[in-house]
Design a protein around this motif. Structure first.
Motif, PDB file in Angstrom:
ATOM      1  N   VAL A  12      29.930  35.385  -5.118  1.00  8.14           N
ATOM      2  CA  VAL A  12      30.905  36.057  -4.156  1.00  8.14           C
ATOM      3  C   VAL A  12      32.033  36.782  -4.776  1.00  8.14           C
ATOM      4  N   ASP A  13      32.454  37.895  -4.339  1.00  8.41           N
ATOM      5  CA  ASP A  13      33.454  38.775  -4.742  1.00  8.41           C
ATOM      6  C   ASP A  13      33.673  39.693  -3.746  1.00  8.41           C
TER       7      ASP A  13
ATOM      8  N   LEU B 122      29.550  40.295  -0.590  1.00  4.75           N
ATOM      9  CA  LEU B 122      30.659  40.917  -0.981  1.00  4.75           C
ATOM     10  C   LEU B 122      31.531  40.262   0.287  1.00  4.75           C
ATOM     11  N   ALA B 123      32.572  39.605  -0.062  1.00  2.00           N
ATOM     12  CA  ALA B 123      33.578  38.965   1.085  1.00  2.00           C
ATOM     13  C   ALA B 123      34.972  38.856   0.409  1.00  2.00           C
ATOM     14  N   ASP B 124      35.914  39.010   1.262  1.00  2.00           N
ATOM     15  CA  ASP B 124      37.341  39.069   0.949  1.00  2.00           C
ATOM     16  C   ASP B 124      37.365  37.257   1.146  1.00  2.00           C
TER      17      ASP B 124
ATOM     18  N   ALA C 238      39.610  36.102   4.136  1.00  2.00           N
ATOM     19  CA  ALA C 238      39.466  36.733   5.684  1.00  2.00           C
ATOM     20  C   ALA C 238      39.261  35.283   6.538  1.00  2.00           C
ATOM     21  N   PRO C 239      39.906  35.296   7.686  1.00  2.00           N
ATOM     22  CA  PRO C 239      39.806  34.112   8.566  1.00  2.00           C
ATOM     23  C   PRO C 239      38.368  33.484   8.613  1.00  2.00           C
ATOM     24  N   GLY C 240      38.222  32.415   8.502  1.00  2.00           N
ATOM     25  CA  GLY C 240      36.838  31.562   8.721  1.00  2.00           C
ATOM     26  C   GLY C 240      35.759  31.837   7.853  1.00  2.00           C
ATOM     27  N   ILE C 241      36.098  32.656   6.582  1.00  2.00           N
ATOM     28  CA  ILE C 241      35.121  33.198   5.537  1.00  2.00           C
ATOM     29  C   ILE C 241      34.538  32.034   4.820  1.00  2.00           C
ATOM     30  N   ASN C 242      35.421  31.192   4.628  1.00  2.00           N
ATOM     31  CA  ASN C 242      35.267  30.096   3.516  1.00  2.00           C
ATOM     32  C   ASN C 242      34.032  29.349   3.976  1.00  2.00           C
TER      33      ASN C 242
END
Ligand SMILES: NC(=O)c1ccc[n+]([C@@H]2O[C@H](COP(=O)([O-])OP(=O)(O)OC[C@H]3O[C@@H](n4cnc5c(N)ncnc54)[C@H](O)[C@@H]3O)[C@@H](O)[C@H]2O)c1
Length: 237
Positions: free
Chosen positions: A37-38, A46-48, A51-55
């Motif tokens: 992930v990056d 591809l992710a920040d 970001a809420p809930g992303i993890n």
């Protein structure tokens, strides 16, 4: 011969660059199936990480891809010099969001999957900056002290489930994070080269190899520790 991490599933953030990239490569070379992930780079997602809930989503995606999760390496991080005077709130909050809060959330959201693993491993990325301070690095230093402290408590809480949690504390490593400063200020590079007992800056692989060791069975009785991988910089006053 099978690799020492054969059959393990790993999730590495910050895997598009520097230490995270080297870690993903090293874990894969040892036989692990790695979900990367990056924000940028050649990664699975591809992710920040702020970001809420992303993890929770990232953990679910790694488990879906590889059928479980054994190894977590939250390596995404940010750093820049900001003098204390005029240090704006947003930058402080951003550093803490990436270097600390996202790490907390990723660990928390991975616990159910890691509990299913016979040898769950968490390796957070601190810094030698969790031992000392430096001008212009108030937010970064705070975040790295906090990551080390958090990792110790995580180790205590998850130890009964056979999960280890350790904090890797790199010294000065040549990566895209540090390269601009080393290029703009050659004296900065020389300072760190001289500070290290081994007389050189670290390479991402110097760190990744130790992370892979901490993820292996050989490190099964090591938990709740911070490990300097700094060429001996911290041994010099
Ligand atoms: N390089 C060093 O000297 C050094 C020393 C001590 C600790 N560290 C730590 O090592 C880790 C890796 O740093 P590096 O030197 O490899 O730097 P790097 O800049 O090469 O890699 C960091 C990666 O994290 C990613 N990232 C940043 N914010 C993100 C976000 N919100 N969501 C997803 N990804 C994000 C970046 O895109 C980048 O690819 C960091 O936690 C850093 O603090 C580095």
């Amino acid at each position: 011969m099978a690799g020492r991490l054969e059959g393990r599933s790993a999730l590495v953030t910050g895997a598009g660059s520097g230490i995270g990239l080297a870690t993903a490569r090293r874990l894969a070379a040892d036989g692990a199936r790695v979900f990367t992930v990056d924000l940028k780079g050649e990664v699975d997602r591809l992710a920040d990480v702020t970001a809420p809930g992303i993890n929770a989503e990232l953990v679910a995606a790694a488990v879906a891809r590889h059928g479980g999760l054994d190894i977590l390496v939250p390596c995404a991080g940010v750093s820049a010099f900001h003098p204390l005077e005029g240090h704006d709130d947003d930058y402080f909050d951003h550093v803490m969001a990436v270097n600390l809060t996202a790490v907390f959330r990723l660990i928390r959201d991975a616990v159910p999957a890691l509990k299913q693993s016979p040898q769950g491993r968490i390796v957070t990325i601190g810094s030698t900056m969790a031992r000392f301070g430096d001008a212009g690095l108030v937010a970064y230093g705070a975040s790295k002290h906090a990551v080390l402290g958090m990792t110790r408590s995580v180790a205590c809480e998850l130890g009964p489930f056979g999960i280890t949690a350790n904090c890797l504390q790199p010294g000065a490593i040549e990566t895209p994070m540090t390269e601009p400063a080393f290029t703009a200020m050659p004296e900065f590079r020389t300072y760190f080269e001289k500070k290290a007992a081994l007389g050189r800056l670290g390479q991402p692989e110097d760190v990744a190899d130790v992370i892979a060791f901490l993820c292996s069975d050989d490190a099964r009785f090591m938990t709740g520790q911070g490990f300097f991988v700094d060429g001996g910089a911290m041994t010099r006053q």
